[in-house]
Design a protein around this motif. Sequence first.
Motif, PDB file in Angstrom:
ATOM      1  N   LEU A 487       0.834  -1.197   0.000  1.00 11.61           N
ATOM      2  CA  LEU A 487       0.000   0.000   0.000  1.00 11.61           C
ATOM      3  C   LEU A 487       0.872   1.251   0.000  1.00 11.61           C
ATOM      4  CD1 LEU A 487      -2.670  -1.002   2.697  1.00 11.61           C
ATOM      5  CD2 LEU A 487      -2.741  -1.405   0.229  1.00 11.61           C
ATOM      6  N   ASN A 488       0.318   2.336  -0.518  1.00 11.63           N
ATOM      7  CA  ASN A 488       0.969   3.633  -0.412  1.00 11.63           C
ATOM      8  C   ASN A 488       0.655   4.186   0.974  1.00 11.63           C
ATOM      9  OD1 ASN A 488       1.521   6.444  -0.432  1.00 11.63           O
ATOM     10  ND2 ASN A 488       1.355   6.493  -2.652  1.00 11.63           N
ATOM     11  N   PRO A 489       1.636   4.267   1.884  1.00 11.98           N
ATOM     12  CA  PRO A 489       1.342   4.685   3.258  1.00 11.98           C
ATOM     13  C   PRO A 489       0.671   6.052   3.336  1.00 11.98           C
ATOM     14  CG  PRO A 489       3.552   3.776   3.105  1.00 11.98           C
ATOM     15  CD  PRO A 489       3.061   3.931   1.709  1.00 11.98           C
ATOM     16  N   ALA A 490       1.070   6.988   2.478  1.00  4.52           N
ATOM     17  CA  ALA A 490       0.492   8.332   2.529  1.00  4.52           C
ATOM     18  C   ALA A 490      -0.978   8.306   2.144  1.00  4.52           C
ATOM     19  CB  ALA A 490       1.278   9.269   1.609  1.00  4.52           C
ATOM     20  N   GLN A 491      -1.314   7.587   1.077  1.00  4.04           N
ATOM     21  CA  GLN A 491      -2.711   7.502   0.656  1.00  4.04           C
ATOM     22  C   GLN A 491      -3.553   6.777   1.691  1.00  4.04           C
ATOM     23  OE1 GLN A 491      -2.783   5.699  -3.229  1.00  4.04           O
ATOM     24  NE2 GLN A 491      -1.811   7.456  -4.238  1.00  4.04           N
ATOM     25  N   TRP A 492      -3.009   5.663   2.224  1.00  4.64           N
ATOM     26  CA  TRP A 492      -3.770   4.926   3.235  1.00  4.64           C
ATOM     27  C   TRP A 492      -4.023   5.789   4.463  1.00  4.64           C
ATOM     28  CZ3 TRP A 492      -2.280   4.018   8.242  1.00  4.64           C
ATOM     29  CH2 TRP A 492      -3.165   3.246   9.009  1.00  4.64           C
ATOM     30  N   LEU A 493      -3.015   6.523   4.921  1.00  5.10           N
ATOM     31  CA  LEU A 493      -3.154   7.319   6.136  1.00  5.10           C
ATOM     32  C   LEU A 493      -4.147   8.456   5.937  1.00  5.10           C
ATOM     33  CD1 LEU A 493      -2.268   7.787   9.012  1.00  5.10           C
ATOM     34  CD2 LEU A 493      -0.333   9.129   8.159  1.00  5.10           C
ATOM     35  N   ALA A 494      -4.069   9.160   4.817  1.00  5.64           N
ATOM     36  CA  ALA A 494      -5.012  10.251   4.566  1.00  5.64           C
ATOM     37  C   ALA A 494      -6.443   9.734   4.522  1.00  5.64           C
ATOM     38  CB  ALA A 494      -4.648  10.954   3.264  1.00  5.64           C
ATOM     39  N   ASP A 495      -6.651   8.614   3.849  1.00  8.80           N
ATOM     40  CA  ASP A 495      -7.996   8.028   3.757  1.00  8.80           C
ATOM     41  C   ASP A 495      -8.489   7.577   5.122  1.00  8.80           C
ATOM     42  OD1 ASP A 495     -10.243   6.956   2.102  1.00  8.80           O
ATOM     43  OD2 ASP A 495      -9.502   5.047   2.878  1.00  8.80           O
ATOM     44  N   THR A 496      -7.599   6.996   5.920  1.00  9.21           N
ATOM     45  CA  THR A 496      -7.988   6.499   7.242  1.00  9.21           C
ATOM     46  C   THR A 496      -8.312   7.645   8.193  1.00  9.21           C
ATOM     47  OG1 THR A 496      -6.625   4.531   6.961  1.00  9.21           O
ATOM     48  CG2 THR A 496      -7.239   5.114   9.214  1.00  9.21           C
ATOM     49  N   LEU A 497      -7.523   8.703   8.184  1.00  5.91           N
ATOM     50  CA  LEU A 497      -7.783   9.845   9.064  1.00  5.91           C
ATOM     51  C   LEU A 497      -9.095  10.537   8.708  1.00  5.91           C
ATOM     52  CD1 LEU A 497      -4.217  11.432   9.366  1.00  5.91           C
ATOM     53  CD2 LEU A 497      -5.461  10.098  11.076  1.00  5.91           C
ATOM     54  N   GLU A 498      -9.489  10.451   7.452  1.00  5.13           N
ATOM     55  CA  GLU A 498     -10.768  11.035   7.048  1.00  5.13           C
ATOM     56  C   GLU A 498     -11.945  10.186   7.518  1.00  5.13           C
ATOM     57  OE1 GLU A 498     -12.993  12.734   3.019  1.00  5.13           O
ATOM     58  OE2 GLU A 498     -10.969  11.888   2.915  1.00  5.13           O
ATOM     59  N   LYS A 499     -11.797   8.869   7.481  1.00  3.74           N
ATOM     60  CA  LYS A 499     -12.888   7.973   7.869  1.00  3.74           C
ATOM     61  C   LYS A 499     -12.987   7.772   9.380  1.00  3.74           C
ATOM     62  CE  LYS A 499     -12.627   5.173   3.639  1.00  3.74           C
ATOM     63  NZ  LYS A 499     -12.312   3.812   3.097  1.00  3.74           N
ATOM     64  N   LEU A 500     -11.871   7.860  10.070  1.00  6.02           N
ATOM     65  CA  LEU A 500     -11.782   7.427  11.463  1.00  6.02           C
ATOM     66  C   LEU A 500     -12.784   8.092  12.406  1.00  6.02           C
ATOM     67  CD1 LEU A 500     -10.106   5.359  12.978  1.00  6.02           C
ATOM     68  CD2 LEU A 500      -8.450   7.141  13.523  1.00  6.02           C
ATOM     69  N   PRO A 501     -13.054   9.407  12.296  1.00  7.72           N
ATOM     70  CA  PRO A 501     -13.938  10.043  13.282  1.00  7.72           C
ATOM     71  C   PRO A 501     -15.348   9.465  13.343  1.00  7.72           C
ATOM     72  CG  PRO A 501     -12.693  11.696  12.079  1.00  7.72           C
ATOM     73  CD  PRO A 501     -12.461  10.396  11.382  1.00  7.72           C
ATOM     74  N   THR A 502     -15.871   8.948  12.231  1.00  6.43           N
ATOM     75  CA  THR A 502     -17.242   8.417  12.213  1.00  6.43           C
ATOM     76  C   THR A 502     -17.281   6.909  12.014  1.00  6.43           C
ATOM     77  OG1 THR A 502     -17.394   8.855   9.827  1.00  6.43           O
ATOM     78  CG2 THR A 502     -18.147  10.596  11.338  1.00  6.43           C
ATOM     79  N   TRP A 503     -16.139   6.269  12.064  1.00  2.00           N
ATOM     80  CA  TRP A 503     -16.092   4.831  11.754  1.00  2.00           C
ATOM     81  C   TRP A 503     -16.491   4.018  12.986  1.00  2.00           C
ATOM     82  CZ3 TRP A 503     -15.545   3.272   6.884  1.00  2.00           C
ATOM     83  CH2 TRP A 503     -15.390   1.901   6.634  1.00  2.00           C
ATOM     84  N   PRO A 504     -17.400   3.055  12.836  1.00  2.00           N
ATOM     85  CA  PRO A 504     -17.799   2.237  14.001  1.00  2.00           C
ATOM     86  C   PRO A 504     -16.670   1.310  14.447  1.00  2.00           C
ATOM     87  CG  PRO A 504     -18.831   1.416  11.998  1.00  2.00           C
ATOM     88  CD  PRO A 504     -18.166   2.699  11.622  1.00  2.00           C
ATOM     89  N   ASN A 505     -16.522   1.156  15.733  1.00  2.00           N
ATOM     90  CA  ASN A 505     -15.453   0.320  16.276  1.00  2.00           C
ATOM     91  C   ASN A 505     -15.614  -1.143  15.877  1.00  2.00           C
ATOM     92  OD1 ASN A 505     -13.079   0.112  18.057  1.00  2.00           O
ATOM     93  ND2 ASN A 505     -14.436  -1.185  19.277  1.00  2.00           N
ATOM     94  N   SER A 506     -16.850  -1.567  15.627  1.00  2.00           N
ATOM     95  CA  SER A 506     -17.096  -2.964  15.255  1.00  2.00           C
ATOM     96  C   SER A 506     -16.534  -3.296  13.870  1.00  2.00           C
ATOM     97  CB  SER A 506     -18.595  -3.258  15.284  1.00  2.00           C
ATOM     98  OG  SER A 506     -19.282  -2.400  14.373  1.00  2.00           O
ATOM     99  N   ARG A 507     -16.224  -2.284  13.077  1.00  2.00           N
ATOM    100  CA  ARG A 507     -15.693  -2.509  11.724  1.00  2.00           C
ATOM    101  C   ARG A 507     -14.260  -1.994  11.597  1.00  2.00           C
ATOM    102  NH1 ARG A 507     -19.546   0.540   7.846  1.00  2.00           N
ATOM    103  NH2 ARG A 507     -17.988  -0.238   6.353  1.00  2.00           N
ATOM    104  N   ILE A 508     -13.548  -1.915  12.691  1.00  2.00           N
ATOM    105  CA  ILE A 508     -12.228  -1.303  12.673  1.00  2.00           C
ATOM    106  C   ILE A 508     -11.228  -2.083  11.825  1.00  2.00           C
ATOM    107  CG2 ILE A 508     -11.340  -2.499  14.718  1.00  2.00           C
ATOM    108  CD1 ILE A 508     -10.044   0.180  15.519  1.00  2.00           C
ATOM    109  N   ASP A 509     -11.445  -3.394  11.676  1.00  4.64           N
ATOM    110  CA  ASP A 509     -10.524  -4.196  10.855  1.00  4.64           C
ATOM    111  C   ASP A 509     -10.494  -3.727   9.409  1.00  4.64           C
ATOM    112  OD1 ASP A 509      -9.681  -5.719  12.941  1.00  4.64           O
ATOM    113  OD2 ASP A 509     -10.967  -7.436  12.511  1.00  4.64           O
TER     114      ASP A 509
END
Length: 527
Positions: A487-509
Motif C-alpha cells: 500500500l501507499n502509506p500516505a494515501q492509506w493514512l489520509a484516507d484512514t484519518l478522514e474515515k476514522l472520526p465516524t467509523w464504528p469500532n465494530s468494523r475497525i478491521d
Amino acid sequence: MKTHAKQSIELDHLNLTPEAKTEVSNLIQSLLTQAQNELKLLEAKNQALKLELAHLRRIRFGAKSEALSQPQFSLFEEDWQTDAAAIEAEIEQLPLPVPQKPKRARAGRQPLPDHLPRIEHRHEPESCQCKQCGSDLVKIGEDVSEQLDVKPAEFFVHRHIRPQYACRACETVVAEPVPPAVIDGSMATPGLLAWITICKYLDHLPLYRIAQIAAREGVTLSLSTLAEWIGRVGVALQPLVDRLILHLLHGSVLHADETPVAQLDPGSGRTQRAYLWAYRSNDFELGPRIIVFDYQTSRSGKHAQNFLNSWQGHLLVDDYGGYKALFSKTASPCTELGCWAHARRKFFDLHQANASTVAYEVLQRIGGLYAVEAEGKHLSTEARQILRAEKSLPILQSLHDWLLQTRAQTANGGGTAKAIDYTLKRWQSLIRYASSGHLPIDNNPVENTIRPIALGKKNWLFTGSERAGKRAAAIQTLLGTAKLNGLNPAQWLADTLEKLPTWPNSRIDELLPLAPEDIEALLKECE
C-alpha cells in the motif's frame, strides 16, 4: 629432532658434567615450549583483532551486503557519476570545437508509471503547407516522448460554507453541523495531517524541517502546532495498532529483533539508551503481513515476555540472551528458531579479515542452503518440506560433521574457533527449519523492515521522551505494515484519518493497512 640435536652438539663444546648438560637441555626445551605457546596465543589474539577491525571497517566504510563475490562499491560512486555528467555538460557548452566521440551504451529508459496523470502538449508546425513546394502536408504519424515532472508540497485551502436558515414561525435557526474530524476545530485536513506524519515518521524529517518546507510556500506552521497535531494523531491511531498486535499474535511463527535508540534524559542534558523491539509475521504462513514495533526503555528480556505474554509458537531470534527465558521449560512453550544469516555473518567477517579457507568452505555450504530456499520460494508448504528433506538436510548433516572435525583441529580463542562454536552451540535451533515447509531460514525479514528506522536515526538522533518513543513505534507499526502489504502509506493514512472520526469500532478491521484479501479473510473469521 633437529633442534634437539643442534642443542646437544652446542652443549658438547661446553665443559659441563652430563648431569648439568641434561639440566640445561631440559631448561632450554622448557623455554622453547613456553615461547611456542605464547606465540600461538599472540597469533590467536592477532587474528581476533584483525577480525574485529575488518568488521568495524565494513560497518563504517563498506557496503552492507554480505555477498561473497560482490565487489565493494565506493561510498562516493554517485558523486563521481554526478561530477562526470556535470563535466560533460560543461564541455558541451564550450565554444571550442570538440571531437565527436561515440555515445556510451545506456540501458533502456524505464517507462513512466501509467497511473500518473498526463498533460499533453501538441507541437504542430506553423504551416500545413510544404516550405519547399507549397503542397498540403499529410499526417503520417506521431513522435511521442514523455518527461517526468513534479510539484513541491502544494498547499491549498478548503472553504466550508454552511448557510444558515431561520424559521420565523418557530424562531429557530437551521444549519448543517460541522463535519467531525480527527482534531476538532483544527485547521488541518486529513491530507495535511497525513503529509506531516509521513514526513516525520517515514521520511524521518524533524518537525522544524517540515516547518521550513511549509515556510518556503508562504505557510507558517509553528513547531508547537505541529507537535500538537502529531500527538493527537498518535492517540487517534492507537486502536488500529492494538488490532494489529492482536492479529499478529494469532500467527504460529514470529520474527523478533531489537535496535537501540537514544532517549533524551530531561534535566541532565544527556541521552539514555532505549530500544525499539520489532515483531514480524511469517511470510510462509497464510494471513496478513504485519510488523509491530514496541518501544521500551531497556533491552531486558522481560519486555519480550510481556509483549508475547502467553503466545505459543516458533520464535526466530538471534543469540541475544534476553530471549532465552522464553525457551525455558518453566516459561511459555515457545520454540526457538536460529538465524542462518547471523551464523553466516560470523564466517563472512572471518573471511573478510584474513581470507580464511575454513570460512570460505562454510560460506559455500551455507550458500547451498540458500540456493534450496530460492528454489522452493514459490512452492507450497508441502512441496517445500519435501524439497528441504531431499536437499537441505543432507547439506546440514555434512556441514555438521565437517564443523566437528575442523573444530577438533582448531586452537581455542581464535576467530575461526569462535565462529564454529557459535554455529555448533545453536545447531539444534538452526536446523529446525529444514524439517518443515513453513519455518523461515533466517531473521532477514524483520531486519529488512527495521533497517530504514535504524538509518533514520541519523536524522532525528534521539526521542524526546518515553511517550514520544511509544507514539513513534505505534505510527511506524501502521506505516511499516502498509509498506509490507504493497500500500501507499500516505494515501492509506489520509484516507484512514478522514474515515476514522465516524467509523464504528465494530468494523475497525476494515481500516487496517492490509491487503484487501487479508481484510476479507479477517472479516470472515469474525462472523
